[in-house]
Design an enzyme around this catalytic site. Structure first.
Site, PDB file in Angstrom:
ATOM      1  N   ASP A  89      27.544 -31.502  57.407  1.00 35.19           N
ATOM      2  CA  ASP A  89      26.918 -31.413  56.081  1.00 35.19           C
ATOM      3  C   ASP A  89      27.754 -31.967  54.834  1.00 35.19           C
ATOM      4  O   ASP A  89      27.376 -31.729  53.846  1.00 35.19           O
ATOM      5  CB  ASP A  89      26.276 -29.961  56.017  1.00 35.19           C
ATOM      6  CG  ASP A  89      27.089 -28.645  55.861  1.00 35.19           C
ATOM      7  OD1 ASP A  89      28.054 -28.874  56.805  1.00 35.19           O
ATOM      8  OD2 ASP A  89      26.919 -28.073  55.270  1.00 35.19           O
ATOM      9  N   HIS A 135      37.250 -20.383  56.179  1.00 38.60           N
ATOM     10  CA  HIS A 135      36.010 -20.721  56.859  1.00 38.60           C
ATOM     11  C   HIS A 135      36.289 -20.793  58.176  1.00 38.60           C
ATOM     12  O   HIS A 135      37.542 -21.004  58.828  1.00 38.60           O
ATOM     13  CB  HIS A 135      35.569 -22.231  56.053  1.00 38.60           C
ATOM     14  CG  HIS A 135      34.102 -22.590  56.718  1.00 38.60           C
ATOM     15  ND1 HIS A 135      32.983 -21.743  56.437  1.00 38.60           N
ATOM     16  CD2 HIS A 135      33.525 -23.838  56.964  1.00 38.60           C
ATOM     17  CE1 HIS A 135      31.921 -22.279  56.728  1.00 38.60           C
ATOM     18  NE2 HIS A 135      32.441 -23.585  57.117  1.00 38.60           N
TER      19      HIS A 135
END
Length: 308
Positions: free
Chosen positions: A65, A139
């Site tokens: 994404d 992340h």
């Protein structure tokens, strides 16, 4: 000198009919900079009128994404007979994967594409009067955030004071403003600090990409004019945010407060909240006194100088 941010894509991993995957377009005095390029980014650039004149693309991490829009964007640039080189900045250890993505389906851009790996503290791009720095994020992938930080500006020139000191109108004004002392006809020397104020701060934008809240974001820029922070979830999915290495809106607000940010844009909104982001804004405002908003795709924001 205009500094504008256009939010091309503000969705989480799953797009909605209203939100495209992650992408942000920044313009500064003719420089076009793109941060991430999720699927459909090139269409968003056409839809919102940014054009394709970018010189640098800054990738936070290689989740789909954030990067699946790159092959199509490069192909369109190729069709438009682009000749200028494009620099793509990407986290350390991701060059091979990014190169494979660029060359997917045997797509070979005819213009130079330069891949630059960056890590915490690296200056990804140095331009006249500003730089883009990478900083560490948290992340579940090799990931960085980016901070666009302008240089300090000259102090204000006090023309009235200069004339009082006997400085004639003309080139000596410019020399003083450039930091050079000048000598008057009677031999008196006027120093710059007599007529020029203290240096004035430039502007700064911090973009985290996907991340848990981290102190590295606080350290990325001093009191940023705009912090664009992951806010995938509201409080009702706080456990999910931690598990998937994302932030809640409240977590983003806490970071904005600690960083002394002036404005906070909540990004990467999960599709489960489609059309319902009031809780995000309210929860961030619980812990942050500055301006908070969830940008819609296509919103353009002008960043003023701190002293304006």
């Amino acid at each position: 000198m205009p500094l504008r941010v256009t939010f091309l894509g503000t969705a989480g991993a799953i797009p909605t009919t209203e939100r495209n995957p992650s992408s942000i377009f920044v313009t500064r005095e003719g420089d076009g900079l793109l941060f991430d390029a999720g699927e459909g980014t090139q269409r968003q650039m056409m839809r919102f009128g940014t054009g394709f004149a970018i010189s640098h693309l800054f990738v936070t991490h290689l989740h789909g994404d954030h990067v699946l829009g790159i092959p199509g964007l490069l192909q369109t640039m190729d069709f438009n007979d682009r000749e200028d080189p494009l620099s793509i900045h990407t986290p350390y250890g991701t060059r091979t994967e990014l190169k494979s993505l660029i060359n997917a389906l045997d797509n070979r851009p005819s213009f130079p594409v330069r891949i630059n790996e960056v890590g915490d503290g690296d200056v990804a791009y140095r331009a006249d009067e500003y730089e883009v720095r990478a900083f560490e994020t948290d992340h579940d992938a090799r990931a960085v955030g980016y901070a666009l930080v302008e240089d300090e500006r000259k102090g204000r020139f006090d023309r009235e004071r200069a004339e009082e000191l006997g400085v004639p109108v003309g080139p000596k004004f410019s020399k003083l403003h450039e930091g050079e002392p000048v000598e008057l006809e009677d031999g008196t020397v006027v120093e710059p600090d007599q007529v020029v104020g203290e240096p004035r701060p430039g502007r700064s934008i911090v973009y985290t990409g996907d991340t848990r809240p981290t102190t590295a974001t606080i350290e990325a820029a001093d009191e940023p004019d705009l912090l664009i922070h992951d806010a995938t979830f509201a409080d009702d999915r706080a456990d999910r945010a931690t598990k998937t290495a994302h932030s809640t809106a409240r977590g983003a607000g806490e970071i904005a407060s600690r960083a002394g940010a002036k404005r906070l844009a909540l990004m990467h909104i999960s599709s489960r909240y489609a059309g319902h982001t009031d809780d995000h804004e309210a929860q961030a405002r619980d812990v942050f006194d500055g301006e908070v908003f969830v940008p819609d795709d296509g919103i353009e924001l002008e960043i003023p100088y701190p002293d304006e």
